[in-house]
Design an enzyme around this catalytic site. Structure first.
Site, PDB file in Angstrom:
ATOM      1  N   ASP A 191       0.850  -1.197   0.000  1.00  0.00           N
ATOM      2  CA  ASP A 191       0.000   0.000   0.000  1.00  0.00           C
ATOM      3  C   ASP A 191       0.884   1.244   0.000  1.00  0.00           C
ATOM      4  OD1 ASP A 191      -3.310   0.026   0.729  1.00  0.00           O
ATOM      5  OD2 ASP A 191      -2.283   1.949   0.630  1.00  0.00           O
ATOM      6  N   SER A 219       4.027   2.862  -4.421  1.00  0.00           N
ATOM      7  CA  SER A 219       2.972   2.917  -5.432  1.00  0.00           C
ATOM      8  C   SER A 219       3.187   1.847  -6.501  1.00  0.00           C
ATOM      9  CB  SER A 219       2.971   4.293  -6.110  1.00  0.00           C
ATOM     10  OG  SER A 219       2.045   4.288  -7.179  1.00  0.00           O
ATOM     11  N   VAL A 220       2.080   1.270  -6.955  1.00  0.00           N
ATOM     12  CA  VAL A 220       2.149   0.302  -8.056  1.00  0.00           C
ATOM     13  C   VAL A 220       2.619   0.956  -9.351  1.00  0.00           C
ATOM     14  CG1 VAL A 220       0.445  -1.305  -7.118  1.00  0.00           C
ATOM     15  CG2 VAL A 220      -0.336   0.632  -8.510  1.00  0.00           C
ATOM     16  N   ASN A 273      -5.110  -5.062  -7.233  1.00  0.00           N
ATOM     17  CA  ASN A 273      -6.296  -4.479  -6.589  1.00  0.00           C
ATOM     18  C   ASN A 273      -6.198  -2.973  -6.371  1.00  0.00           C
ATOM     19  OD1 ASN A 273      -8.686  -4.610  -4.452  1.00  0.00           O
ATOM     20  ND2 ASN A 273      -6.933  -3.657  -3.412  1.00  0.00           N
ATOM     21  N   SER A 315     -14.225  -3.614 -13.152  1.00  0.00           N
ATOM     22  CA  SER A 315     -15.442  -3.017 -12.573  1.00  0.00           C
ATOM     23  C   SER A 315     -16.540  -2.964 -13.621  1.00  0.00           C
ATOM     24  CB  SER A 315     -15.126  -1.585 -12.111  1.00  0.00           C
ATOM     25  OG  SER A 315     -16.321  -0.888 -11.821  1.00  0.00           O
ATOM     26  N   TYR A 330     -12.007   6.283 -15.006  1.00  0.00           N
ATOM     27  CA  TYR A 330     -12.029   4.987 -14.297  1.00  0.00           C
ATOM     28  C   TYR A 330     -12.546   3.874 -15.214  1.00  0.00           C
ATOM     29  CZ  TYR A 330     -13.400   1.713 -10.541  1.00  0.00           C
ATOM     30  OH  TYR A 330     -13.571   0.616  -9.721  1.00  0.00           O
ATOM     31  N   GLY A 331     -13.633   4.144 -15.931  1.00  0.00           N
ATOM     32  CA  GLY A 331     -14.191   3.134 -16.826  1.00  0.00           C
ATOM     33  C   GLY A 331     -13.217   2.740 -17.917  1.00  0.00           C
ATOM     34  N   LYS A 360     -10.489   0.617 -16.325  1.00  0.00           N
ATOM     35  CA  LYS A 360     -10.951  -0.707 -15.900  1.00  0.00           C
ATOM     36  C   LYS A 360     -11.204  -1.622 -17.099  1.00  0.00           C
ATOM     37  CE  LYS A 360     -10.915  -0.889 -11.427  1.00  0.00           C
ATOM     38  NZ  LYS A 360      -9.748  -1.550 -10.799  1.00  0.00           N
TER      39      LYS A 360
HETATM   40  N1  LIG Z   1     -15.592  -0.897  -3.802  1.00  0.00           N
HETATM   41  C1  LIG Z   1     -16.274  -1.185  -4.904  1.00  0.00           C
HETATM   42  O1  LIG Z   1     -17.514  -1.148  -4.944  1.00  0.00           O
HETATM   43  C2  LIG Z   1     -15.531  -1.618  -6.152  1.00  0.00           C
HETATM   44  C3  LIG Z   1     -16.264  -2.035  -7.265  1.00  0.00           C
HETATM   45  C4  LIG Z   1     -15.576  -2.446  -8.409  1.00  0.00           C
HETATM   46  C5  LIG Z   1     -14.201  -2.451  -8.428  1.00  0.00           C
HETATM   47  N2  LIG Z   1     -13.521  -2.018  -7.341  1.00  0.00           N
HETATM   48  C6  LIG Z   1     -12.056  -2.016  -7.406  1.00  0.00           C
HETATM   49  O2  LIG Z   1     -11.577  -2.778  -6.318  1.00  0.00           O
HETATM   50  C7  LIG Z   1     -10.304  -2.266  -5.931  1.00  0.00           C
HETATM   51  C8  LIG Z   1     -10.322  -1.919  -4.452  1.00  0.00           C
HETATM   52  O3  LIG Z   1     -11.355  -1.005  -4.219  1.00  0.00           O
HETATM   53  P1  LIG Z   1     -11.753  -0.525  -2.735  1.00  0.00           P
HETATM   54  O4  LIG Z   1     -13.175  -0.119  -2.798  1.00  0.00           O
HETATM   55  O5  LIG Z   1     -11.325  -1.540  -1.739  1.00  0.00           O
HETATM   56  O6  LIG Z   1     -10.868   0.813  -2.629  1.00  0.00           O
HETATM   57  P2  LIG Z   1     -10.214   1.498  -1.347  1.00  0.00           P
HETATM   58  O7  LIG Z   1     -10.010   2.932  -1.699  1.00  0.00           O
HETATM   59  O8  LIG Z   1     -10.986   1.174  -0.110  1.00  0.00           O
HETATM   60  O9  LIG Z   1      -8.805   0.766  -1.243  1.00  0.00           O
HETATM   61  C9  LIG Z   1      -7.825   0.940  -2.230  1.00  0.00           C
HETATM   62  C10 LIG Z   1      -6.467   0.777  -1.601  1.00  0.00           C
HETATM   63  O10 LIG Z   1      -5.481   0.949  -2.628  1.00  0.00           O
HETATM   64  C11 LIG Z   1      -4.458   1.786  -2.128  1.00  0.00           C
HETATM   65  N3  LIG Z   1      -3.815   2.475  -3.247  1.00  0.00           N
HETATM   66  C12 LIG Z   1      -4.285   3.527  -3.969  1.00  0.00           C
HETATM   67  N4  LIG Z   1      -3.415   3.879  -4.905  1.00  0.00           N
HETATM   68  C13 LIG Z   1      -2.339   3.048  -4.775  1.00  0.00           C
HETATM   69  C14 LIG Z   1      -1.113   2.926  -5.449  1.00  0.00           C
HETATM   70  N5  LIG Z   1      -0.788   3.756  -6.455  1.00  0.00           N
HETATM   71  N6  LIG Z   1      -0.249   1.954  -5.063  1.00  0.00           N
HETATM   72  C15 LIG Z   1      -0.558   1.118  -4.040  1.00  0.00           C
HETATM   73  N7  LIG Z   1      -1.715   1.194  -3.360  1.00  0.00           N
HETATM   74  C16 LIG Z   1      -2.589   2.146  -3.725  1.00  0.00           C
HETATM   75  C17 LIG Z   1      -5.150   2.753  -1.175  1.00  0.00           C
HETATM   76  O11 LIG Z   1      -4.236   3.326  -0.272  1.00  0.00           O
HETATM   77  C18 LIG Z   1      -6.175   1.839  -0.516  1.00  0.00           C
HETATM   78  O12 LIG Z   1      -5.672   1.194   0.644  1.00  0.00           O
HETATM   79  C19 LIG Z   1     -10.031  -1.060  -6.832  1.00  0.00           C
HETATM   80  O13 LIG Z   1      -9.243  -1.470  -7.938  1.00  0.00           O
HETATM   81  C20 LIG Z   1     -11.416  -0.659  -7.280  1.00  0.00           C
HETATM   82  O14 LIG Z   1     -11.388   0.056  -8.487  1.00  0.00           O
HETATM   83  C21 LIG Z   1     -14.156  -1.612  -6.199  1.00  0.00           C
END
Ligand SMILES: NC(=O)c1ccc[n+]([C@@H]2O[C@H](COP(=O)([O-])OP(=O)(O)OC[C@H]3O[C@@H](n4cnc5c(N)ncnc54)[C@H](O)[C@@H]3O)[C@@H](O)[C@H]2O)c1
Length: 163
Positions: free
Chosen positions: A36, A62-63, A89, A141, A154-155, A158
């Site tokens: 993270d 960061s990724v 993720n 997503s 975002y779309g 994804k």
């Molecule tokens: N929550 C939803 O409803 C949902 C739906 C579809 C897809 N997603 C996808 O699931 C994944 C997780 O979503 P979430 O809701 O748990 O989000 P979240 O914001 O709760 O968690 C995301 C995590 O990624 C970390 N992060 C952000 N940028 C980063 C980077 N550059 N390098 C390393 N870490 C980084 C953040 O610090 C955070 O801990 C995402 O890819 C999101 O697009 C979520």
């Protein structure tokens, strides 16, 4: 599903869904790299896994940072000798109508979701090939598959992950 002796990297697993993935994989016996941006968040999930009897390490960065991702992969290899699972993720949102969205915010979202997933996948690819084993999960997503108001960036990122 038993994952004893498997090593997993979960990006963005200091919170949200990634944390759940990390805890679940660890509960099945996998050794987990908790990546993270925030050290406290990553270390918190590591502590949870260790308290439950599992094995985990934090990897802060960061990724999108090729060097940080390589350091994470090197640390996992040094500690555990293999990488079996990568869950791409990590993600961010910068929602706005396309009319108001800046290209900086468009690029940032594409960078984290698409380039971040590509950078992490590339970093483990040769290791998985040499092992003749590996599993990579892309987190996409419905916004990518169908589009969603305010999420052109975002779309696009994804659906690109599907590719
Ligand atoms: N929550 C939803 O409803 C949902 C739906 C579809 C897809 N997603 C996808 O699931 C994944 C997780 O979503 P979430 O809701 O748990 O989000 P979240 O914001 O709760 O968690 C995301 C995590 O990624 C970390 N992060 C952000 N940028 C980063 C980077 N550059 N390098 C390393 N870490 C980084 C953040 O610090 C955070 O801990 C995402 O890819 C999101 O697009 C979520």
């Amino acid at each position: 599903m038993l994952l004893k002796d498997r090593v997993a990297i979960v990006t963005g697993s200091g919170g949200g869904l990634g944390r759940s993935h990390a805890l679940y994989l660890a509960s099945k016996g996998a050794k987990v790299v908790v990546n993270d941006l925030a050290e406290a968040a990553a270390q918190g999930v590591v502590d949870e896994i260790v308290a439950a009897g599992g094995q985990a390490m934090a990897a802060v960065g960061s990724v999108t940072d090729v060097d940080a991702v390589q350091a994470m992969v090197d640390a996992a290899m040094q500690a555990w000798g293999r990488i079996d699972i990568l869950i791409n993720n990590a993600g961010i949102l910068r929602d706005k109508s396309f009319a108001k969205m800046t290209m900086d915010d468009f690029r940032l979202v594409v960078d984290v979701h698409l380039m971040g997933a590509a950078i992490c996948s590339k970093a483990v690819w040769e290791i998985m090939r040499a092992q003749d084993y590996g599993r990579i999960v892309m987190t996409t997503s419905s916004s990518g598959l169908y589009g969603n108001f305010g999420q052109a960036n975002y779309g696009a990122a994804k659906l690109a992950q599907v590719g």
